[in-house]
Design an enzyme around this catalytic site. Structure first.
Site, PDB file in Angstrom:
ATOM      1  N   ASN A   1      -9.321   1.129   8.355  1.00 36.20           N
ATOM      2  CA  ASN A   1     -10.657   1.028   8.948  1.00 36.20           C
ATOM      3  C   ASN A   1     -10.656   0.904  10.463  1.00 36.20           C
ATOM      4  O   ASN A   1     -11.703   1.050  11.089  1.00 36.20           O
ATOM      5  CB  ASN A   1     -11.412  -0.154   8.339  1.00 36.20           C
ATOM      6  CG  ASN A   1     -11.616   0.008   6.852  1.00 36.20           C
ATOM      7  OD1 ASN A   1     -11.249   1.020   6.261  1.00 36.20           O
ATOM      8  ND2 ASN A   1     -12.206  -0.988   6.231  1.00 36.20           N
TER       9      ASN A   1
ATOM     10  N   HIS B 235      -4.510   6.214  -0.750  1.00 32.69           N
ATOM     11  CA  HIS B 235      -4.944   6.142   0.648  1.00 32.69           C
ATOM     12  C   HIS B 235      -3.798   6.433   1.623  1.00 32.69           C
ATOM     13  O   HIS B 235      -4.049   6.768   2.773  1.00 32.69           O
ATOM     14  CB  HIS B 235      -5.505   4.749   0.924  1.00 32.69           C
ATOM     15  CG  HIS B 235      -6.888   4.724   1.494  1.00 32.69           C
ATOM     16  ND1 HIS B 235      -7.687   5.829   1.666  1.00 32.69           N
ATOM     17  CD2 HIS B 235      -7.627   3.679   1.963  1.00 32.69           C
ATOM     18  CE1 HIS B 235      -8.849   5.468   2.187  1.00 32.69           C
ATOM     19  NE2 HIS B 235      -8.836   4.170   2.387  1.00 32.69           N
TER      20      HIS B 235
ATOM     21  N   PHE C 201      -4.401  -0.824   9.959  1.00 31.77           N
ATOM     22  CA  PHE C 201      -5.143  -0.677   8.711  1.00 31.77           C
ATOM     23  C   PHE C 201      -6.155   0.450   8.888  1.00 31.77           C
ATOM     24  O   PHE C 201      -6.616   0.748   9.986  1.00 31.77           O
ATOM     25  CB  PHE C 201      -5.798  -1.975   8.228  1.00 31.77           C
ATOM     26  CG  PHE C 201      -4.805  -2.925   7.630  1.00 31.77           C
ATOM     27  CD1 PHE C 201      -4.433  -2.806   6.304  1.00 31.77           C
ATOM     28  CD2 PHE C 201      -4.207  -3.902   8.407  1.00 31.77           C
ATOM     29  CE1 PHE C 201      -3.487  -3.654   5.742  1.00 31.77           C
ATOM     30  CE2 PHE C 201      -3.254  -4.754   7.865  1.00 31.77           C
ATOM     31  CZ  PHE C 201      -2.898  -4.634   6.540  1.00 31.77           C
TER      32      PHE C 201
ATOM     33  N   TYR D  31       0.805  -1.229   0.000  1.00 35.17           N
ATOM     34  CA  TYR D  31       0.000   0.000   0.000  1.00 35.17           C
ATOM     35  C   TYR D  31       0.837   1.279   0.000  1.00 35.17           C
ATOM     36  O   TYR D  31       0.282   2.376  -0.050  1.00 35.17           O
ATOM     37  CB  TYR D  31      -0.910   0.023   1.230  1.00 35.17           C
ATOM     38  CG  TYR D  31      -1.836  -1.155   1.301  1.00 35.17           C
ATOM     39  CD1 TYR D  31      -2.959  -1.235   0.489  1.00 35.17           C
ATOM     40  CD2 TYR D  31      -1.585  -2.210   2.176  1.00 35.17           C
ATOM     41  CE1 TYR D  31      -3.811  -2.325   0.542  1.00 35.17           C
ATOM     42  CE2 TYR D  31      -2.436  -3.310   2.240  1.00 35.17           C
ATOM     43  CZ  TYR D  31      -3.541  -3.357   1.421  1.00 35.17           C
ATOM     44  OH  TYR D  31      -4.379  -4.434   1.477  1.00 35.17           O
TER      45      TYR D  31
ATOM     46  N   ASN E 275     -13.550   5.602   5.745  1.00 41.08           N
ATOM     47  CA  ASN E 275     -13.583   4.639   6.846  1.00 41.08           C
ATOM     48  C   ASN E 275     -12.561   4.912   7.943  1.00 41.08           C
ATOM     49  O   ASN E 275     -12.798   4.599   9.106  1.00 41.08           O
ATOM     50  CB  ASN E 275     -13.432   3.215   6.319  1.00 41.08           C
ATOM     51  CG  ASN E 275     -14.677   2.769   5.589  1.00 41.08           C
ATOM     52  OD1 ASN E 275     -15.788   3.161   5.928  1.00 41.08           O
ATOM     53  ND2 ASN E 275     -14.505   1.953   4.567  1.00 41.08           N
TER      54      ASN E 275
END
EC number: 3.1.1.29
Length: 189
Positions: free
Chosen positions: A63, A19, A61, A14, A109
């Protein structure tokens, strides 16, 4: 004490995704200010410190990032108004930068998790990452890398936001907002 939080997802998979722009800004701040790592695991995130300023990259993460932030907030007794969260925003064009205190999560989120764990009245540094053509593509869009053209501007954009964050340490939000807000990447000198 001030806490800067960059939202993102852990792991090399990632690293350069839309993000993770918040992580990139934290990395820039830590490098610029010479903050030292004080914890990799105790707070469910990478935590750095210089004087009375903390920098956090949650490793829970996106969320679940509120858990990490709540733990740091409680341990260091940080007031909600002294928390600054840096995150991607698909409702802003690529390169736009906005600042605000409080507000809704807008479907993000990571912000939803923060709001549930610590409340809503923290400062948000919103970085525009553009928007996919269809709403059904949002998850894929934010978890993919920037376009080749956008990649060329990321370093300058991250530096601009990093400078804005440093200004927040000594200036009031409205002053920083008036000087550092951008409508798009074209506004960046």
């Amino acid at each position: 004490m001030t806490l800067f939080v960059g939202l993102g997802n852990p792991g090399s998979k990632y690293e350069d995704t839309r993000h993770n722009i918040g992580f990139k800004v934290i990395d820039s701040l830590v490098d610029d200010l010479g903050a030292r790592n004080i914890s990799k695991n105790a707070f469910q995130g990478e935590l750095y410190r210089i004087a009375n300023t903390l920098f956090l990259k949650p490793t829970t993460f996106m969320n679940l990032s509120g858990k990490s932030i709540e733990t740091v907030k409680q341990f260091f007794k940080i007031e909600l108004e002294d928390i600054i969260v840096i995150h991607d925003d698909i409702d802003l064009p690529f390169g736009a930068v906005r600042f605000k205190r409080g507000g809704g999560h807008g479907g993000h989120n990571g912000l939803r998790s923060l709001d549930a764990h610590i409340g809503k009245e923290y400062i948000r540094v919103r970085i525009g990452v553009g928007k996919p053509e269809h709403k059904s593509q949002v998850a894929d869009y934010v978890l993919h890398r920037f376009s080749e053209e956008e990649e060329k501007e990321i370093e300058r954009l991250v530096k601009h936001v990093s400078n804005a964050c440093k200004a927040l340490l000594c200036e009031d939000l409205n002053k920083v907002k008036s000087y550092y807000s951008l409508k798009s990447i074209e506004g960046l000198e």
